[in-house]
Design an enzyme around this catalytic site. Structure first.
Site, mmCIF file in Angstrom:
data_model
loop_
_atom_site.group_PDB
_atom_site.id
_atom_site.type_symbol
_atom_site.label_atom_id
_atom_site.label_comp_id
_atom_site.label_asym_id
_atom_site.label_seq_id
_atom_site.Cartn_x
_atom_site.Cartn_y
_atom_site.Cartn_z
ATOM 1 N N LYS A 9 50.542 -13.556 62.550
ATOM 2 C CA LYS A 9 49.096 -13.620 62.318
ATOM 3 C C LYS A 9 48.478 -14.749 63.155
ATOM 4 C CE LYS A 9 49.475 -11.633 57.657
ATOM 5 N NZ LYS A 9 49.220 -11.835 56.207
ATOM 6 N N TYR A 49 44.436 -2.815 56.897
ATOM 7 C CA TYR A 49 44.504 -3.261 55.497
ATOM 8 C C TYR A 49 43.704 -2.351 54.556
ATOM 9 C CZ TYR A 49 46.904 -7.706 56.484
ATOM 10 O OH TYR A 49 47.830 -8.678 56.827
ATOM 11 N N ASN A 112 49.368 -17.096 55.531
ATOM 12 C CA ASN A 112 50.822 -16.934 55.357
ATOM 13 C C ASN A 112 51.550 -16.457 56.617
ATOM 14 O OD1 ASN A 112 49.956 -14.305 55.214
ATOM 15 N ND2 ASN A 112 50.865 -13.863 53.223
ATOM 16 N N HIS A 115 53.141 -10.831 58.930
ATOM 17 C CA HIS A 115 53.004 -9.574 58.202
ATOM 18 C C HIS A 115 54.238 -8.719 58.432
ATOM 19 C CE1 HIS A 115 51.598 -5.553 57.034
ATOM 20 N NE2 HIS A 115 52.097 -5.156 58.193
ATOM 21 N N GLU A 126 51.597 2.040 60.536
ATOM 22 C CA GLU A 126 51.174 0.800 61.207
ATOM 23 C C GLU A 126 51.602 0.790 62.676
ATOM 24 O OE1 GLU A 126 52.675 -2.285 58.629
ATOM 25 O OE2 GLU A 126 51.248 -1.774 57.046
HETATM 26 P P1 GTP Z 1 51.463 -8.496 54.446
HETATM 27 O O1 GTP Z 1 52.833 -8.473 55.022
HETATM 28 O O2 GTP Z 1 50.542 -9.427 55.194
HETATM 29 O O3 GTP Z 1 50.876 -7.110 54.271
HETATM 30 O O4 GTP Z 1 51.615 -9.151 53.027
HETATM 31 P P2 GTP Z 1 52.140 -8.467 51.703
HETATM 32 O O5 GTP Z 1 52.477 -7.027 51.914
HETATM 33 O O6 GTP Z 1 53.204 -9.335 51.173
HETATM 34 O O7 GTP Z 1 50.863 -8.580 50.753
HETATM 35 P P3 GTP Z 1 49.625 -7.584 50.640
HETATM 36 O O8 GTP Z 1 49.791 -6.421 51.542
HETATM 37 O O9 GTP Z 1 49.393 -7.346 49.195
HETATM 38 O O10 GTP Z 1 48.436 -8.508 51.180
HETATM 39 C C1 GTP Z 1 48.158 -8.571 52.549
HETATM 40 C C2 GTP Z 1 47.726 -9.956 52.901
HETATM 41 O O11 GTP Z 1 46.528 -10.274 52.233
HETATM 42 C C3 GTP Z 1 48.680 -11.078 52.476
HETATM 43 O O12 GTP Z 1 49.719 -11.282 53.398
HETATM 44 C C4 GTP Z 1 47.752 -12.265 52.429
HETATM 45 O O13 GTP Z 1 47.522 -12.775 53.753
HETATM 46 C C5 GTP Z 1 46.470 -11.644 51.916
HETATM 47 N N1 GTP Z 1 46.393 -11.805 50.475
HETATM 48 C C6 GTP Z 1 47.056 -11.117 49.516
HETATM 49 N N2 GTP Z 1 46.725 -11.557 48.293
HETATM 50 C C7 GTP Z 1 45.821 -12.540 48.486
HETATM 51 C C8 GTP Z 1 45.089 -13.397 47.614
HETATM 52 O O14 GTP Z 1 45.216 -13.334 46.407
HETATM 53 N N3 GTP Z 1 44.232 -14.280 48.203
HETATM 54 C C9 GTP Z 1 44.078 -14.370 49.554
HETATM 55 N N4 GTP Z 1 43.224 -15.274 50.053
HETATM 56 N N5 GTP Z 1 44.752 -13.592 50.398
HETATM 57 C C10 GTP Z 1 45.602 -12.695 49.875
HETATM 58 MG MG MG Z 2 51.217 -5.667 52.807
#
Ligand code: GTP
Ligand code: MG
Length: 150
Positions: A9, A49, A112, A115, A126
Protein backbone atom coordinates in the site's frame (compact mmCIF):
# COMPACT_ATOMS: atom_id res chain seq x y z
CA UNK A 1 -0.89 -23.70 -9.28
CA UNK A 2 -2.57 -21.21 -7.01
CA UNK A 3 -2.04 -17.46 -7.41
CA UNK A 4 -2.78 -14.51 -5.12
CA UNK A 5 -2.81 -10.74 -5.42
CA UNK A 6 -0.46 -9.01 -2.97
CA UNK A 7 -0.11 -5.23 -2.84
CA UNK A 8 2.23 -2.94 -0.95
CA UNK A 9 0.00 0.00 0.00
CA UNK A 10 1.09 3.67 -0.32
CA UNK A 11 2.42 3.77 3.26
CA UNK A 12 4.54 0.67 2.61
CA UNK A 13 5.96 2.22 -0.56
CA UNK A 14 6.64 5.56 1.17
CA UNK A 15 8.32 3.81 4.09
CA UNK A 16 10.64 1.85 1.82
CA UNK A 17 9.20 -1.56 2.65
CA UNK A 18 8.67 -2.87 -0.89
CA UNK A 19 11.91 -4.86 -0.90
CA UNK A 20 11.33 -6.23 2.59
CA UNK A 21 7.84 -7.47 1.69
CA UNK A 22 9.00 -9.02 -1.59
CA UNK A 23 11.89 -10.68 0.25
CA UNK A 24 9.57 -12.40 2.72
CA UNK A 25 7.52 -13.99 -0.06
CA UNK A 26 10.67 -14.96 -1.96
CA UNK A 27 12.37 -16.48 1.05
CA UNK A 28 9.29 -18.53 1.89
CA UNK A 29 9.60 -20.06 -1.57
CA UNK A 30 6.80 -18.32 -3.46
CA UNK A 31 7.29 -17.25 -7.06
CA UNK A 32 6.73 -13.72 -8.38
CA UNK A 33 4.86 -13.88 -11.70
CA UNK A 34 3.73 -10.23 -12.18
CA UNK A 35 4.52 -6.84 -10.62
CA UNK A 36 3.96 -3.15 -11.31
CA UNK A 37 4.04 0.17 -9.48
CA UNK A 38 0.74 2.01 -10.02
CA UNK A 39 -0.88 5.17 -8.74
CA UNK A 40 -4.48 3.92 -8.77
CA UNK A 41 -7.54 6.15 -9.19
CA UNK A 42 -10.25 6.43 -6.51
CA UNK A 43 -12.66 4.77 -8.98
CA UNK A 44 -10.34 1.77 -9.43
CA UNK A 45 -9.89 1.45 -5.67
CA UNK A 46 -13.64 1.64 -5.06
CA UNK A 47 -13.94 -1.36 -7.36
CA UNK A 48 -11.11 -3.17 -5.57
CA UNK A 49 -12.77 -2.64 -2.18
CA UNK A 50 -16.41 -2.86 -3.39
CA UNK A 51 -17.24 -5.43 -0.67
CA UNK A 52 -16.49 -2.77 1.97
CA UNK A 53 -18.80 -0.10 0.50
CA UNK A 54 -21.04 1.08 3.35
CA UNK A 55 -18.37 0.72 6.04
CA UNK A 56 -17.65 3.90 7.97
CA UNK A 57 -13.97 3.78 7.03
CA UNK A 58 -14.61 3.24 3.28
CA UNK A 59 -14.05 6.85 2.12
CA UNK A 60 -10.90 7.18 4.22
CA UNK A 61 -9.63 3.82 2.98
CA UNK A 62 -10.03 4.80 -0.69
CA UNK A 63 -8.38 8.18 -0.07
CA UNK A 64 -5.45 6.51 1.70
CA UNK A 65 -5.04 3.94 -1.06
CA UNK A 66 -5.14 6.67 -3.75
CA UNK A 67 -2.64 8.88 -1.91
CA UNK A 68 0.39 7.45 -3.69
CA UNK A 69 1.67 4.57 -5.77
CA UNK A 70 1.17 0.97 -4.72
CA UNK A 71 3.21 -2.08 -5.70
CA UNK A 72 0.79 -4.58 -7.24
CA UNK A 73 2.00 -8.17 -7.48
CA UNK A 74 0.92 -11.70 -8.31
CA UNK A 75 2.56 -14.47 -6.30
CA UNK A 76 2.25 -18.15 -7.08
CA UNK A 77 2.69 -21.41 -5.22
CA UNK A 78 1.08 -24.07 -3.06
CA UNK A 79 -1.61 -22.62 -0.73
CA UNK A 80 -0.33 -19.08 -1.48
CA UNK A 81 -3.69 -17.33 -0.85
CA UNK A 82 -3.93 -18.51 2.75
CA UNK A 83 -0.20 -18.50 3.44
CA UNK A 84 0.10 -15.01 1.94
CA UNK A 85 -2.30 -13.71 4.57
CA UNK A 86 -0.36 -15.53 7.26
CA UNK A 87 2.79 -13.71 6.09
CA UNK A 88 0.92 -10.35 6.21
CA UNK A 89 -0.54 -10.91 9.69
CA UNK A 90 -3.91 -9.88 11.13
CA UNK A 91 -5.75 -6.92 9.55
CA UNK A 92 -5.31 -4.88 12.72
CA UNK A 93 -1.55 -4.65 13.38
CA UNK A 94 -2.23 -4.46 17.11
CA UNK A 95 -3.35 -8.08 16.75
CA UNK A 96 -0.65 -9.16 14.28
CA UNK A 97 1.97 -11.52 15.67
CA UNK A 98 5.62 -10.42 15.67
CA UNK A 99 7.30 -12.07 12.71
CA UNK A 100 4.45 -11.12 10.39
CA UNK A 101 4.81 -8.12 8.07
CA UNK A 102 2.16 -6.04 9.85
CA UNK A 103 3.27 -7.26 13.28
CA UNK A 104 6.81 -6.11 12.55
CA UNK A 105 6.16 -2.84 10.70
CA UNK A 106 2.69 -1.40 11.46
CA UNK A 107 0.54 -0.10 14.31
CA UNK A 108 -2.74 1.33 12.90
CA UNK A 109 -5.39 -0.67 11.00
CA UNK A 110 -5.78 2.31 8.67
CA UNK A 111 -2.04 2.20 7.81
CA UNK A 112 -1.39 -1.53 7.62
CA UNK A 113 1.06 -1.34 4.67
CA UNK A 114 -0.05 -4.37 2.64
CA UNK A 115 -2.98 -6.21 1.09
CA UNK A 116 -3.56 -9.87 0.32
CA UNK A 117 -6.52 -11.60 -1.35
CA UNK A 118 -8.77 -13.38 1.15
CA UNK A 119 -9.82 -16.34 -1.07
CA UNK A 120 -8.91 -18.07 -4.33
CA UNK A 121 -12.02 -16.53 -5.88
CA UNK A 122 -11.26 -12.95 -4.87
CA UNK A 123 -7.64 -13.47 -5.93
CA UNK A 124 -8.82 -14.23 -9.47
CA UNK A 125 -11.05 -11.14 -9.47
CA UNK A 126 -8.32 -8.88 -8.09
CA UNK A 127 -5.66 -10.15 -10.52
CA UNK A 128 -8.06 -9.46 -13.41
CA UNK A 129 -8.86 -5.99 -12.04
CA UNK A 130 -5.23 -4.93 -11.57
CA UNK A 131 -3.53 -6.76 -14.44
CA UNK A 132 -6.29 -7.23 -17.03
CA UNK A 133 -8.45 -10.17 -18.03
CA UNK A 134 -5.83 -11.76 -20.30
CA UNK A 135 -3.36 -13.96 -18.44
CA UNK A 136 -1.04 -11.22 -17.18
CA UNK A 137 1.42 -13.45 -15.45
CA UNK A 138 4.76 -14.64 -16.73
CA UNK A 139 5.10 -18.42 -16.80
CA UNK A 140 8.65 -19.51 -16.15
CA UNK A 141 10.39 -22.53 -14.72
CA UNK A 142 12.30 -21.72 -11.56
CA UNK A 143 15.36 -23.88 -11.06
CA UNK A 144 14.91 -23.79 -7.26
CA UNK A 145 11.50 -25.48 -7.45
CA UNK A 146 12.85 -28.98 -6.88
CA UNK A 147 14.50 -27.69 -3.67
CA UNK A 148 11.27 -26.08 -2.44
CA UNK A 149 8.70 -28.73 -3.41
CA UNK A 150 9.02 -32.47 -2.72
P1 GTP B 1 -6.72 -6.30 3.00
O1 GTP B 1 -5.68 -7.34 2.76
O2 GTP B 1 -6.17 -4.90 2.90
O3 GTP B 1 -7.96 -6.50 2.16
O4 GTP B 1 -7.11 -6.45 4.51
P2 GTP B 1 -8.07 -7.54 5.15
O5 GTP B 1 -8.64 -8.46 4.12
O6 GTP B 1 -7.33 -8.15 6.27
O7 GTP B 1 -9.24 -6.62 5.75
P3 GTP B 1 -10.54 -6.07 5.01
O8 GTP B 1 -10.60 -6.56 3.61
O9 GTP B 1 -11.69 -6.33 5.91
O10 GTP B 1 -10.26 -4.50 5.02
C1 GTP B 1 -9.52 -3.91 3.99
C2 GTP B 1 -8.69 -2.80 4.54
O11 GTP B 1 -9.51 -1.80 5.07
C3 GTP B 1 -7.79 -3.18 5.73
O12 GTP B 1 -6.57 -3.75 5.32
C4 GTP B 1 -7.57 -1.84 6.38
O13 GTP B 1 -6.57 -1.09 5.68
C5 GTP B 1 -8.91 -1.17 6.18
N1 GTP B 1 -9.74 -1.37 7.36
C6 GTP B 1 -10.41 -2.48 7.74
N2 GTP B 1 -11.06 -2.28 8.89
C7 GTP B 1 -10.81 -1.00 9.24
C8 GTP B 1 -11.20 -0.18 10.34
O14 GTP B 1 -11.91 -0.61 11.23
N3 GTP B 1 -10.74 1.10 10.33
C9 GTP B 1 -9.94 1.59 9.35
N4 GTP B 1 -9.52 2.87 9.42
N5 GTP B 1 -9.54 0.85 8.32
C10 GTP B 1 -9.97 -0.42 8.26
MG1 MG C 1 -9.55 -7.82 2.39
Amino acid sequence: TEQTFIMVKPDGVQRGLVGEIIARFEKRGYQLVAAKLVHASQEHLEKHYEDLKGKGFFAGLVKYMASGPVMAMVWQGKDVVKQGRVLLGATNPLQSAPGTIRGDFAIDVGRNICHGSDAVDSAKKEIALWFGEQTPTIAYQRSADSWIYE
